[in-house]
Design a protein around this motif. Structure first.
Motif, PDB file in Angstrom:
ATOM      1  N   HIS A   1      39.942  50.369  46.939  1.00 46.84           N
ATOM      2  CA  HIS A   1      39.574  49.766  45.811  1.00 46.84           C
ATOM      3  C   HIS A   1      38.413  50.663  44.944  1.00 46.84           C
ATOM      4  CE1 HIS A   1      41.969  46.456  47.354  1.00 46.84           C
ATOM      5  NE2 HIS A   1      42.178  46.152  46.123  1.00 46.84           N
ATOM      6  N   GLY A   2      38.163  51.630  45.391  1.00 49.30           N
ATOM      7  CA  GLY A   2      36.760  52.324  44.850  1.00 49.30           C
ATOM      8  C   GLY A   2      37.049  52.796  43.104  1.00 49.30           C
ATOM      9  N   GLY A   3      38.522  53.214  42.943  1.00 49.86           N
ATOM     10  CA  GLY A   3      38.634  53.297  41.436  1.00 49.86           C
ATOM     11  C   GLY A   3      38.763  52.105  40.601  1.00 49.86           C
ATOM     12  N   TYR A   4      38.601  50.955  41.101  1.00 44.40           N
ATOM     13  CA  TYR A   4      38.809  49.799  40.557  1.00 44.40           C
ATOM     14  C   TYR A   4      37.290  49.419  39.967  1.00 44.40           C
ATOM     15  CZ  TYR A   4      42.277  46.117  39.498  1.00 44.40           C
ATOM     16  OH  TYR A   4      42.932  45.451  38.550  1.00 44.40           O
ATOM     17  N   VAL A   5      36.420  49.826  40.480  1.00 44.40           N
ATOM     18  CA  VAL A   5      34.861  49.326  40.361  1.00 44.40           C
ATOM     19  C   VAL A   5      34.521  49.563  38.913  1.00 44.40           C
ATOM     20  CG1 VAL A   5      32.376  49.784  40.985  1.00 44.40           C
ATOM     21  CG2 VAL A   5      34.255  49.753  42.599  1.00 44.40           C
ATOM     22  N   LYS A   6      34.567  50.449  38.283  1.00 46.06           N
ATOM     23  CA  LYS A   6      34.103  50.703  36.719  1.00 46.06           C
ATOM     24  C   LYS A   6      34.926  49.719  36.036  1.00 46.06           C
ATOM     25  CE  LYS A   6      32.030  55.290  36.975  1.00 46.06           C
ATOM     26  NZ  LYS A   6      32.113  56.691  36.287  1.00 46.06           N
ATOM     27  N   ARG A   7      36.272  49.745  36.058  1.00 49.14           N
ATOM     28  CA  ARG A   7      36.876  48.922  35.117  1.00 49.14           C
ATOM     29  C   ARG A   7      36.673  47.252  35.466  1.00 49.14           C
ATOM     30  NH1 ARG A   7      42.837  50.180  37.077  1.00 49.14           N
ATOM     31  NH2 ARG A   7      41.933  52.404  37.563  1.00 49.14           N
ATOM     32  N   MET A   8      36.551  46.971  36.596  1.00 50.25           N
ATOM     33  CA  MET A   8      36.242  45.666  36.722  1.00 50.25           C
ATOM     34  C   MET A   8      34.598  45.355  36.181  1.00 50.25           C
ATOM     35  SD  MET A   8      38.174  43.244  38.014  1.00 50.25           S
ATOM     36  CE  MET A   8      37.873  42.534  36.698  1.00 50.25           C
ATOM     37  N   LYS A   9      33.721  46.245  36.511  1.00 48.66           N
ATOM     38  CA  LYS A   9      32.425  45.901  35.922  1.00 48.66           C
ATOM     39  C   LYS A   9      32.526  45.823  34.306  1.00 48.66           C
ATOM     40  CE  LYS A   9      29.510  47.452  39.712  1.00 48.66           C
ATOM     41  NZ  LYS A   9      28.307  48.386  39.932  1.00 48.66           N
ATOM     42  N   ALA A  10      33.357  46.746  33.888  1.00 45.59           N
ATOM     43  CA  ALA A  10      33.476  46.721  32.201  1.00 45.59           C
ATOM     44  C   ALA A  10      34.127  45.584  31.795  1.00 45.59           C
ATOM     45  CB  ALA A  10      34.110  47.785  31.852  1.00 45.59           C
ATOM     46  N   ALA A  11      35.085  44.869  32.635  1.00 46.88           N
ATOM     47  CA  ALA A  11      35.470  43.577  32.182  1.00 46.88           C
ATOM     48  C   ALA A  11      34.582  42.484  32.018  1.00 46.88           C
ATOM     49  CB  ALA A  11      36.770  43.435  33.085  1.00 46.88           C
ATOM     50  N   VAL A  12      33.787  42.357  33.215  1.00 45.35           N
ATOM     51  CA  VAL A  12      32.715  41.233  33.373  1.00 45.35           C
ATOM     52  C   VAL A  12      31.605  41.353  32.410  1.00 45.35           C
ATOM     53  CG1 VAL A  12      31.163  39.883  34.780  1.00 45.35           C
ATOM     54  CG2 VAL A  12      33.130  40.797  35.848  1.00 45.35           C
ATOM     55  N   SER A  13      31.332  42.642  32.188  1.00 46.16           N
ATOM     56  CA  SER A  13      30.212  42.871  30.900  1.00 46.16           C
ATOM     57  C   SER A  13      30.767  42.481  29.708  1.00 46.16           C
ATOM     58  CB  SER A  13      29.816  44.358  31.246  1.00 46.16           C
ATOM     59  OG  SER A  13      29.112  44.902  30.146  1.00 46.16           O
ATOM     60  N   ALA A  14      31.991  42.822  29.399  1.00 42.58           N
ATOM     61  CA  ALA A  14      32.837  42.444  28.079  1.00 42.58           C
ATOM     62  C   ALA A  14      32.862  41.102  27.935  1.00 42.58           C
ATOM     63  CB  ALA A  14      34.178  43.100  27.957  1.00 42.58           C
ATOM     64  N   LEU A  15      33.170  40.299  29.070  1.00 41.04           N
ATOM     65  CA  LEU A  15      33.552  38.763  29.121  1.00 41.04           C
ATOM     66  C   LEU A  15      32.225  37.984  29.005  1.00 41.04           C
ATOM     67  CD1 LEU A  15      36.377  38.789  32.006  1.00 41.04           C
ATOM     68  CD2 LEU A  15      36.690  38.225  29.347  1.00 41.04           C
ATOM     69  N   SER A  16      31.347  38.454  29.466  1.00 45.14           N
ATOM     70  CA  SER A  16      30.208  37.716  29.570  1.00 45.14           C
ATOM     71  C   SER A  16      29.062  38.282  28.476  1.00 45.14           C
ATOM     72  CB  SER A  16      29.335  37.737  30.996  1.00 45.14           C
ATOM     73  OG  SER A  16      29.130  39.116  31.307  1.00 45.14           O
ATOM     74  N   GLY A  17      29.379  39.143  27.646  1.00 38.82           N
ATOM     75  CA  GLY A  17      28.530  39.686  26.757  1.00 38.82           C
ATOM     76  C   GLY A  17      27.266  40.466  27.359  1.00 38.82           C
ATOM     77  N   GLY A  18      27.538  40.821  28.697  1.00 39.20           N
ATOM     78  CA  GLY A  18      26.338  41.738  29.484  1.00 39.20           C
ATOM     79  C   GLY A  18      25.335  40.701  30.148  1.00 39.20           C
ATOM     80  N   THR A  19      25.628  39.408  30.169  1.00 38.60           N
ATOM     81  CA  THR A  19      24.805  38.511  30.659  1.00 38.60           C
ATOM     82  C   THR A  19      25.014  38.374  32.126  1.00 38.60           C
ATOM     83  OG1 THR A  19      26.066  36.644  30.374  1.00 38.60           O
ATOM     84  CG2 THR A  19      24.425  37.463  28.471  1.00 38.60           C
ATOM     85  N   VAL A  20      26.313  38.669  32.673  1.00 41.74           N
ATOM     86  CA  VAL A  20      26.524  38.190  34.179  1.00 41.74           C
ATOM     87  C   VAL A  20      26.719  39.627  34.687  1.00 41.74           C
ATOM     88  CG1 VAL A  20      27.975  37.127  35.621  1.00 41.74           C
ATOM     89  CG2 VAL A  20      27.428  36.029  33.352  1.00 41.74           C
ATOM     90  N   PRO A  21      25.813  40.083  35.826  1.00 40.43           N
ATOM     91  CA  PRO A  21      26.043  41.189  36.241  1.00 40.43           C
ATOM     92  C   PRO A  21      27.118  41.202  37.519  1.00 40.43           C
ATOM     93  CG  PRO A  21      23.967  40.389  36.801  1.00 40.43           C
ATOM     94  CD  PRO A  21      24.377  39.546  35.782  1.00 40.43           C
TER      95      PRO A  21
END
Length: 579
Positions: free
Chosen positions: A357-377
């Motif tokens: 799942h290595g190729g999934y890391v950046k997109r998933m981090k991007a999603a959480v950053s967007a969903l939380s407004g950057g407040t939830v790492p």
């Protein structure tokens, strides 16, 4: 009690005093100031980088700051000496009285010694295992389960409020395949001859499920079209597989707090709500992606899709979340699942993924950053492969699955304690060799045995002391007089004093293997000390003088307590005797 924290606070207080005196400017960032063991133990007990990190903002020479700081620290009776080294490092030697307090503190606190309030009660969600509910878990799942479980325990020990979570992948086509496979076993239970088409699951583990389905519904599904039984058998099969997975995890010592079903995201508006949240942030648009990098696939053609603007949150390319036919991509429910986590109020998310799942890391981090407004790492740990060996040869066959070693095979062959400790001897993103013979070998080359032997060796010492009529309860040992310690005993105490610091480091970087590494080092120090006593009688734990023995075994018992605390984080039961 954390000596490194205490001495760092003393260093910071001394810097503040220097600021008050005008020796240093008032506006300085003290966060980078550290207090750590020196690289060479001969240089002292602790070292601080204070002058090196403050020199530039203070516009002073590092050595000048170090000399002034050394003078301030020397005024405190906890500091025996403060020595300037090199261009500006400061090496500290602590008062012997300070070391003498450590074993007593450990014996009074028990296995809670080293617990930290670093986490400050922040809510953390650790999602791990999350295997497809289509069959028994294999050794790869075992490593992910162990790493995730130990990480959760580590974070709890460091003061976080932790939830252990399993994401059930029951929303895809693979569960339909499972249902069809169980249906074939159901027919077989009715005495019919069946063949398993390519792509179905022929493992024997479904025999009992097919029989149980027969016991439940009788012949109701015989000769019925798929649309009559598929939905019901799908639910029944998934539940049966999840029961199997829960049993396997329990055998490994893993119990989840929460199971989240992917299927619950569909038809409930949860996916739509997550995507709307991104759309409200102007992160969803219609567009055409560039072809994949490298050789363009022959069947590739540009087409308009609904895309998530993930590049605005650190991803390499924007990601499709809806197909041209209107169906959701695999990424969409993952976005919705993590949106649900964010909405549940977690302060930190940790996902344990397989190496594929290595190729999934950046997109998933991007999603959480967007969903939380950057407040939830979101921290994603990748679990590398486990290479299995037996008698020095690759080992792949499973009696149960026929094609791979199951988690249950692993537990039955070596035991949960051995499996758990060995799987944590390396960083999770490094591949790991697991030799079924070596991991149960009673040898100093086997880290599991080495640590367990240290604990059991101390238990043996305590039993022998009790046989001599010496009280070995922790309350009595905590009152032992440690005022005349040998330098070798001080060195052992220094290793014990480093335990709280190691806990915080491991928790901060989310790396539970560091706990296993520390335990191996502590065990090595204990064994070395014990063996040294064979030549230097004054170091032996059992002495002719009962009061001296009390001092010695108080130190030994403190080592056992810390080993037990560390093994507790790893989910391993300490051994009281080796057989």
């Amino acid at each position: 009690m954390n000596l490194f924290t205490d001495i760092r606070e003393l260093v910071l207080a001394s810097i503040n005093a220097m600021q008050a005196d005008g020796a240093l400017p008032g506006e300085l960032n003290l966060a980078p100031v550290t207090v750590e063991p020196p690289r060479d133990p001969a240089h002292g007990d602790m070292a601080t980088n204070a002058a090196m990190v403050l020199a530039k903002p203070a516009k002073q020479k590092p050595r000048d700051i170090t000399q002034a700081l050394a003078a301030k620290l020397a005024e405190d009776d906890r500091i025996q000496s403060a020595e300037v080294a090199g261009p500006g490092f400061l090496n500290l030697r602590l008062s012997p009285a300070l070391w003498q307090k450590v074993p007593a503190e450990i014996l009074k606190t028990g296995t809670d010694y080293g617990r930290s309030d670093m986490g400050a009660g922040k809510k953390v969600n650790v999602e791990y295992v999350s295997a497809n509910p289509t069959g028994p878990m294999h050794v790869g799942h075992a490593r992910g389960a162990i790493v995730g479980d130990a990480m959760a325990s580590l974070l709890d020990f460091a003061g976080f409020d932790v939830t252990r979570e399993y994401y059930i992948n029951d929303g895809g086509a693979q569960v339909d395949v499972l249902a069809r496979s169980v249906y074939l076993r159901y027919l077989e239970a009715h005495g019919q001859e069946v063949e398993f088409p390519e792509g179905t699951y022929p493992g024997d583990y479904l025999v009992a499920v097919g029989q149980a389905l027969k016991d439940k519904v009788g012949d109701a599904y015989i000769d019925q079209p798929e649309d009559v039984w598929l939905a019901d058998v799908r639910v029944y099969s998934t539940d049966a597989m999840m029961d199997l997975i829960r049993e396997d995890l329990k055998a490994l010592g893993v119990e989840m707090d929460y199971f989240f079903s992917e299927k619950s995201l569909y038809g409930t508006g949860k996916i739509e709500a997550a995507i709307d949240s991104l759309r409200d942030k102007d992160l969803i648009y219609r567009g055409v992606l560039e072809p994949p990098k490298g050789k363009k696939p022959e069947d590739w053609e540009p087409r308009e899709q609904t895309l998530f603007k993930s590049t605005e949150h650190g991803d390499d390319v924007d990601r499709p979340i809806q197909k041209s036919d209107g169906g959701w991509t695999y990424f969409a429910p993952d976005i919705a699942y993590h949106y649900d986590k964010v909405e549940r109020g977690y302060d930190l998310l940790i996902d344990i993924f397989g190496a594929d799942h290595g190729g999934y890391v950046k997109r998933m981090k991007a999603a959480v950053s967007a969903l939380s407004g950057g407040t939830v790492p979101l921290d994603i740990k990748l679990i590398q492969l486990v290479k299995l060996f037996k008698n020095g040869e690759p080992f792949k066959m499973s009696k149960r699955a026929g094609t791979f070693i199951t988690l249950r095979d692993l537990v039955e062959m070596v035991g949960a304690d051995v499996a758990r400790f060995h799987m944590l001897t390396r960083k999770s993103d490094a591949s790991l060799d697991f030799d079924f013979d070596k991991v149960v070998e009673q040898s100093s080359e086997n880290p599991v045995f080495y640590v367990q032997y240290a604990h059991s060796r101390i238990c043996s010492v305590l039993r022998n002391a009790a046989a001599q009529g010496i009280s070995t309860d922790d309350a009595t040992l905590a009152g032992a007089d440690l005022s005349n310690l040998h330098e070798a005993e001080i060195a052992l105490i220094a290793k014990l004093a480093d335990w709280p610091r190691q806990v915080e480091i491991a928790a901060r970087v989310h790396e539970p293997h560091r706990i296993a590494t520390y335990l191996q080092e502590l065990a090595s120090d204990l064994h070395g000390h014990y063996n040294r006593g064979n030549k230097e009688t004054e170091l032996r734990f059992l002495q002719d003088d009962a009061n001296v023995t009390l001092t010695k075994i108080a130190l030994a018992r403190a080592v056992a307590v810390v080993i037990s605390a560390g093994l507790g984080i790893l989910g391993v039961t300490p051994a009281t005797e080796m057989r």
